[in-house]
Design a protein around this motif. Structure first.
Motif: not given
Lengths: 191, 182
Positions: A163-176
């Protein structure tokens, strides 16, 4: 107390020796990481049997691919990514076989479960955490666990998940946030 | 959690959120909670210390050995399959299908160009002599008959049934079971 003595030897040395074909070093490297791999797999799959299968698969891939590991980063990120893939494979096989319900849904908690850290410890807080993780979409859960448990950077998580870094950053933030809201709701149930 | 505009930035670890945290108790509480959750995630579950890792390690060692052999076995199988295909494929080739040639009526008087001469007959398909497939079938039938009779006292009769395809022969194996006329 850790049951193994592998901690006495720096991981970088173990990895270097394992990559040059030293079987004993490889075994010690495995002993150094096996608890964390199991914990990651348990939180990914939601049940012990699947987690054990994932650990075994990860270790097989480690035996076959130890030379692929970046010695600078250490074995942890590589093992985390491999373990996550193994968990996904197990999940796909399970969905195909349709014999057992999806593991994440199998984690049940009582309605009155309190805050995991203030009120609970050990097994109960782990069950509460797993229940919270089970509410997350799979990609968010994977990204969060790789980041928090295995210490992967955003770029490494992105590479591991394709995946892209932007997507992963968003996923991690959302998951937290989702996990925090899950615990927050539990706190409100039992103030 | 009453400050949605900052929640995502706090959860994402945005450094600019640090100043906001000083002025916003709600977001500060969120940041504390997130830090607790992170610590909880880093804590290994109790089950992690109750697993028989020695058994898993042994199974993994065995699995790795088996898996490292698998490509060699597959390579041998692939070579064997290639050899079989090379040997067998010519035997399975069908003779070229006969081309029906249509008789064309002679050109009418006055037509400048004559039509090319064509054969008015469709050639019959002749079974090939010394067909290697048929020889192989016969040898196989002999082998079956011999091998079968070794294990079964009842006499075995084989009947060859010709088919439209000269390369295909059906072998009908029958046990007599005491009745010679059957």
């Amino acid at each position: 107390m850790h049951p193994h003595t592998a901690h006495e030897i720096p991981e970088a040395d173990l990895l270097r020796r394992a990559q040059s074909g030293n079987r004993e070093a490889l075994e010690q490297l495995i002993m150094l990481h096996e608890h964390r791999i199991f914990a990651l797999a348990l939180r990914m799959t939601g049940n012990v049997a699947d987690a054990q299968d994932a650990v075994q698969e990860t270790l097989i891939r480690l035996h076959l691919g130890v030379r692929k590991i970046d010695a600078v980063r250490g074995a942890g990120p590589w093992l985390g990514a491999v373990a996550v893939n193994a968990c996904h494979d197990i999940g796909r096989r399970r969905q195909r076989s349709r014999l057992i319900p999806i593991p994440a849904a199998a984690v049940e908690i009582p309605d009155s479960m309190p805050d995991p850290e203030r009120r609970l410890s050990g097994r109960e807080s782990e069950e509460c955490l797993r229940a919270g993780l089970a509410t997350l979409p799979e990609k968010e859960r994977t990204a969060l666990l790789l980041r928090e448990m295995q210490g992967l950077t955003t770029a490494e998580v992105a590479r591991a998940l394709g995946s892209s870094e932007v997507t992963v950053r968003s996923q991690i933030s959302s998951a937290r946030l989702k996990l925090r809201r899950f615990f927050h709701r539990r706190e409100e149930v039992i103030p | 959690m009453n400050c949605p505009e900052w929640e995502e930035r706090v959860a994402g670890g945005d450094p600019e959120a640090a100043e906001h945290l000083r002025d916003c108790p709600s977001c500060a509480a969120l940041a504390d909670g997130l830090a607790r959750d992170a610590r909880l995630l880093q804590t290994l579950p109790p089950e992690a210390f109750a697993v028989d890792y020695a058994a898993i390690r042994a199974a993994a060692r065995k699995g790795a050995v088996q898996r490292s052999r698998r490509p060699k076995v597959l390579a041998v199988l692939a070579v064997a399959a290639a050899v079989l295909l090379t040997v067998k494929l010519p035997l399975h080739r069908q003779p070229p299908a006969p081309v029906a040639k249509v008789a064309v009526p002679p050109p009418a008087v006055g037509v400048a160009r004559a039509a090319p001469a064509v054969s008015s007959t469709v050639p019959k398909v002749q079974p090939r002599r010394g067909n290697p497939r048929a020889d192989l079938d016969r040898r196989f039938a002999d082998f079956l008959r011999t091998h079968y009779e070794l294990q079964h006292p009842a006499p075995l009769r084989a009947r060859e049934i010709a088919t439209g395809n000269p390369n295909v022969t059906i072998l009908l194996l029958q046990e007599s079971k005491g009745d010679a006329n059957e």
